[in-house]
Design an enzyme around this catalytic site. Structure first.
Site, PDB file in Angstrom:
ATOM      1  N   THR A   1       0.839  -1.214   0.000  1.00  0.00           N
ATOM      2  CA  THR A   1       0.000   0.000   0.000  1.00  0.00           C
ATOM      3  C   THR A   1       0.870   1.259   0.000  1.00  0.00           C
ATOM      4  O   THR A   1       0.490   2.275  -0.572  1.00  0.00           O
ATOM      5  CB  THR A   1      -0.960   0.040   1.221  1.00  0.00           C
TER       6      THR A   1
ATOM      7  N   GLN B   1       1.480 -13.198  -0.993  1.00  0.00           N
ATOM      8  CA  GLN B   1       0.166 -13.323  -1.625  1.00  0.00           C
ATOM      9  C   GLN B   1       0.038 -12.280  -2.726  1.00  0.00           C
ATOM     10  O   GLN B   1      -0.961 -12.242  -3.427  1.00  0.00           O
ATOM     11  CB  GLN B   1      -0.933 -13.073  -0.592  1.00  0.00           C
TER      12      GLN B   1
ATOM     13  N   ILE C   1       0.603 -10.025  -6.105  1.00  0.00           N
ATOM     14  CA  ILE C   1       0.719 -10.369  -7.523  1.00  0.00           C
ATOM     15  C   ILE C   1       1.459  -9.261  -8.271  1.00  0.00           C
ATOM     16  O   ILE C   1       1.504  -9.254  -9.487  1.00  0.00           O
ATOM     17  CB  ILE C   1      -0.693 -10.559  -8.121  1.00  0.00           C
TER      18      ILE C   1
ATOM     19  N   HIS D   1      -0.216 -16.378  -5.169  1.00  0.00           N
ATOM     20  CA  HIS D   1      -1.372 -16.007  -5.991  1.00  0.00           C
ATOM     21  C   HIS D   1      -0.967 -15.586  -7.387  1.00  0.00           C
ATOM     22  O   HIS D   1      -1.740 -14.939  -8.088  1.00  0.00           O
ATOM     23  CB  HIS D   1      -2.187 -14.918  -5.291  1.00  0.00           C
TER      24      HIS D   1
ATOM     25  N   CYS E   1      -0.972 -20.289 -20.047  1.00  0.00           N
ATOM     26  CA  CYS E   1      -1.896 -21.006 -20.921  1.00  0.00           C
ATOM     27  C   CYS E   1      -2.625 -22.028 -20.055  1.00  0.00           C
ATOM     28  O   CYS E   1      -1.999 -22.823 -19.355  1.00  0.00           O
ATOM     29  CB  CYS E   1      -1.146 -21.702 -22.046  1.00  0.00           C
TER      30      CYS E   1
HETATM   31  P1  NAD Z   1      -5.830  -7.752   2.725  1.00  0.00           P
HETATM   32  O1  NAD Z   1      -6.205  -6.559   1.892  1.00  0.00           O
HETATM   33  O2  NAD Z   1      -6.894  -8.723   3.070  1.00  0.00           O
HETATM   34  O3  NAD Z   1      -5.174  -7.238   4.076  1.00  0.00           O
HETATM   35  C1  NAD Z   1      -4.167  -6.280   4.074  1.00  0.00           C
HETATM   36  C2  NAD Z   1      -3.851  -5.978   5.518  1.00  0.00           C
HETATM   37  O4  NAD Z   1      -2.730  -5.111   5.540  1.00  0.00           O
HETATM   38  C3  NAD Z   1      -4.993  -5.283   6.249  1.00  0.00           C
HETATM   39  O5  NAD Z   1      -5.239  -5.936   7.467  1.00  0.00           O
HETATM   40  C4  NAD Z   1      -4.471  -3.850   6.454  1.00  0.00           C
HETATM   41  O6  NAD Z   1      -4.888  -3.304   7.682  1.00  0.00           O
HETATM   42  C5  NAD Z   1      -2.984  -4.043   6.450  1.00  0.00           C
HETATM   43  N1  NAD Z   1      -2.186  -2.919   5.927  1.00  0.00           N
HETATM   44  C6  NAD Z   1      -2.471  -2.116   4.873  1.00  0.00           C
HETATM   45  N2  NAD Z   1      -1.443  -1.280   4.651  1.00  0.00           N
HETATM   46  C7  NAD Z   1      -0.506  -1.538   5.595  1.00  0.00           C
HETATM   47  C8  NAD Z   1       0.765  -0.993   5.892  1.00  0.00           C
HETATM   48  N3  NAD Z   1       1.285  -0.011   5.155  1.00  0.00           N
HETATM   49  N4  NAD Z   1       1.451  -1.503   6.944  1.00  0.00           N
HETATM   50  C9  NAD Z   1       0.928  -2.497   7.716  1.00  0.00           C
HETATM   51  N5  NAD Z   1      -0.276  -3.053   7.475  1.00  0.00           N
HETATM   52  C10 NAD Z   1      -0.979  -2.582   6.420  1.00  0.00           C
HETATM   53  O7  NAD Z   1      -4.577  -8.416   1.996  1.00  0.00           O
HETATM   54  P2  NAD Z   1      -4.134  -9.943   1.907  1.00  0.00           P
HETATM   55  O8  NAD Z   1      -4.224 -10.580   3.242  1.00  0.00           O
HETATM   56  O9  NAD Z   1      -2.852  -9.945   1.161  1.00  0.00           O
HETATM   57  O10 NAD Z   1      -5.250 -10.598   0.983  1.00  0.00           O
HETATM   58  C11 NAD Z   1      -5.656  -9.894  -0.172  1.00  0.00           C
HETATM   59  C12 NAD Z   1      -5.730 -10.710  -1.435  1.00  0.00           C
HETATM   60  O11 NAD Z   1      -5.827  -9.821  -2.558  1.00  0.00           O
HETATM   61  C13 NAD Z   1      -4.485 -11.495  -1.672  1.00  0.00           C
HETATM   62  O12 NAD Z   1      -4.903 -12.689  -2.190  1.00  0.00           O
HETATM   63  C14 NAD Z   1      -3.689 -10.741  -2.743  1.00  0.00           C
HETATM   64  O13 NAD Z   1      -3.261 -11.645  -3.749  1.00  0.00           O
HETATM   65  C15 NAD Z   1      -4.697  -9.832  -3.411  1.00  0.00           C
HETATM   66  N6  NAD Z   1      -4.192  -8.437  -3.561  1.00  0.00           N
HETATM   67  C16 NAD Z   1      -2.896  -8.215  -3.938  1.00  0.00           C
HETATM   68  C17 NAD Z   1      -2.418  -6.913  -4.060  1.00  0.00           C
HETATM   69  C18 NAD Z   1      -0.969  -6.713  -4.488  1.00  0.00           C
HETATM   70  O14 NAD Z   1      -0.403  -7.548  -5.189  1.00  0.00           O
HETATM   71  N7  NAD Z   1      -0.327  -5.607  -4.077  1.00  0.00           N
HETATM   72  C19 NAD Z   1      -3.247  -5.825  -3.779  1.00  0.00           C
HETATM   73  C20 NAD Z   1      -4.587  -6.079  -3.394  1.00  0.00           C
HETATM   74  C21 NAD Z   1      -5.050  -7.394  -3.286  1.00  0.00           C
HETATM   75 ZN    ZN Z   2      -0.651 -23.611 -24.506  1.00  0.00          ZN
END
Ligand code: NAD
Ligand code: ZN
Length: 263
Positions: free
Chosen positions: A42, A115, A117, A135, A143
């Site tokens: 983030t 997790q 991507i 993920h 493919c």
């Molecule tokens: P989630 O969104 O469910 O949880 C993120 C957690 O991080 C929250 O509890 C939030 O409070 C905390 N958070 C946010 N910013 C923070 C910071 N700067 N410092 C500390 N904590 C912080 O994320 P998840 O558990 O990874 O699950 C989400 C799913 O969505 C995953 O499967 C992922 O693949 C996908 N996703 C990926 C991305 C990416 O690749 N950057 C972005 C969004 C969603």
């Molecule tokens: Zn193929």
């Protein structure tokens, strides 16, 4: 303010004390493994899953079944990718990703199981061999027929409503991220669980730990006796099992740890 002063300013005295104790454990435990979620990215400007205006969450994502069954869903997938992927290429890793690279280079951290991507651990400098992307990745295309993976750079974004096909077998291709209802790549999950079972300390960073089976990884580590350190803005379901809980920003917390250990 220099970096050190900035980091100190955003951490409370209590958080710094917990991070100092955690750094002490990182120094003596092997292997130390990281498990990361959307929260570590983030601070690079990518909204987490709960974000209401997220790059990848603005519309309800189709399920894997929809993708396989409905050509219109595949057209929409490639149209969305054409609109959004160029922005993903411009996103830069942040202090959290960079601190993990420093820990890896100092021999204090082995694998990063993520997790995410977004590919930011590798962009920050983590050896791709040391990162397990549970993920998948937006930087690869898979493919679904012959299962081959292609680097996104070799796969030009299609024009208009065109939908590309596998250059090898002509099969259905898709961004190599795990869609809703799609299974994880069995080998990735198997490797992640094996590493979790063998770890002595797992740093769990920026994950709500509500997405399964990924959330099993830190659970299995704890069940096998690893210490858990959870760095997250919000409480998580595994907090009761954690030895360290730090309610702080990933970038500041990890930078503080890396500075303590490496200087
Ligand atoms: P989630 O969104 O469910 O949880 C993120 C957690 O991080 C929250 O509890 C939030 O409070 C905390 N958070 C946010 N910013 C923070 C910071 N700067 N410092 C500390 N904590 C912080 O994320 P998840 O558990 O990874 O699950 C989400 C799913 O969505 C995953 O499967 C992922 O693949 C996908 N996703 C990926 C991305 C990416 O690749 N950057 C972005 C969004 C969603
Ligand atoms: Zn193929």
């Amino acid at each position: 303010m220099d970096q050190d002063t900035t980091t100190r300013a955003v951490l409370t005295a209590e958080q710094r004390e917990t991070l100092e104790a955690l750094a002490g454990e990182i120094r003596v435990r092997r292997p130390v493994v990281a498990f990361t979620g959307a929260g570590i990215s983030t601070e690079s400007g990518i909204p987490d899953y709960r974000g209401t205006n997220g790059l990848w969450t603005r519309t309800t994502p189709p399920t894997f079944r929809d993708f396989l069954r409905d050509p219109e869903v595949r057209v929409a997938h490639w149209r969305r990718r054409r609109e959004r992927y160029p922005a993903m290429l411009r996103v830069e890793p942040n202090a959290g990703h960079l601190a993990l690279v420093r820990l890896q280079r100092a021999g204090l951290l082995s694998t990063i199981i993520t997790q995410n991507i977004d590919g930011l651990h590798q962009r920050a400098g983590s050896d791709p061999e040391s990162v397990i992307e549970l993920h998948g990745s937006v930087h690869q295309i898979r493919c679904l027929d012959c299962r081959r993976l292609f680097p996104a750079a070799e796969f030009p974004l299609p024009e208009g409503d065109a939908v590309p096909a596998c250059p090898v077998c002509g099969g259905i291709v898709k961004e190599a991220t795990i869609a809703f209802g799609e299974s994880l790549v069995p080998d990735d999950l198997r490797r992640a669980l094996e590493i979790a079972r063998g770890s002595e300390l797992m740093l769990v960073i920026g994950s709500s730990l509500r997405v399964n089976p990924a959330a099993k990884v830190p659970l299995v580590a704890a069940q096998r006796g690893a210490a858990l350190a959870i760095i997250n803005h919000e409480p998580t379901p595994l907090d009761p099992l954690a030895t360290f809980r730090v309610r702080a920003s990933a970038g500041a917390a990890l930078t503080y740890i890396a500075d303590l250990l490496i200087g």
